[in-house]
Design a protein around this motif. Structure first.
Motif, mmCIF file in Angstrom:
data_model
loop_
_atom_site.group_PDB
_atom_site.id
_atom_site.type_symbol
_atom_site.label_atom_id
_atom_site.label_comp_id
_atom_site.label_asym_id
_atom_site.label_seq_id
_atom_site.Cartn_x
_atom_site.Cartn_y
_atom_site.Cartn_z
ATOM 1 N N ARG A 101 0.846 -1.190 0.000
ATOM 2 C CA ARG A 101 0.000 0.000 0.000
ATOM 3 C C ARG A 101 0.880 1.237 0.000
ATOM 4 O O ARG A 101 1.879 1.299 0.710
ATOM 5 N N VAL A 102 0.495 2.208 -0.792
ATOM 6 C CA VAL A 102 1.216 3.474 -0.839
ATOM 7 C C VAL A 102 0.316 4.539 -0.234
ATOM 8 O O VAL A 102 -0.823 4.717 -0.667
ATOM 9 N N ASN A 103 0.812 5.206 0.763
ATOM 10 C CA ASN A 103 0.045 6.260 1.415
ATOM 11 C C ASN A 103 0.481 7.610 0.849
ATOM 12 O O ASN A 103 1.414 8.233 1.334
#
Length: 69
Positions: free
Chosen positions: A37-39
């Motif tokens: 996941r990329v925030n």
């Protein structure tokens, strides 16, 4: 970085067709790792500054034809 035990077989395709590109990608896919996941957070426009394009480059790009001509 992972050290491979044996080099991957290389097929020399000088034509560079789509099928060979897809084959290359399929062979490399197990070696690519992406985060789960990329925030990404929004950036305020006031923080985006300092981009300058020299006038010679602007004239060069203005003289180029549009993509797809």
């Amino acid at each position: 970085m992972t050290k491979l035990k044996a080099p991957l077989p290389v097929t020399a395709d000088t034509d560079g067709d789509l099928a060979s590109l897809r084959g290359d990608c399929a062979r490399m896919a197990p070696h690519w790792h992406a985060p789960d996941r990329v925030n990404a957070h929004p950036v305020s426009p006031s923080l985006i500054h300092g981009v300058e394009v020299p006038s010679a480059y602007a004239r060069l790009l203005d003289a180029m034809s549009d993509y797809g001509d």
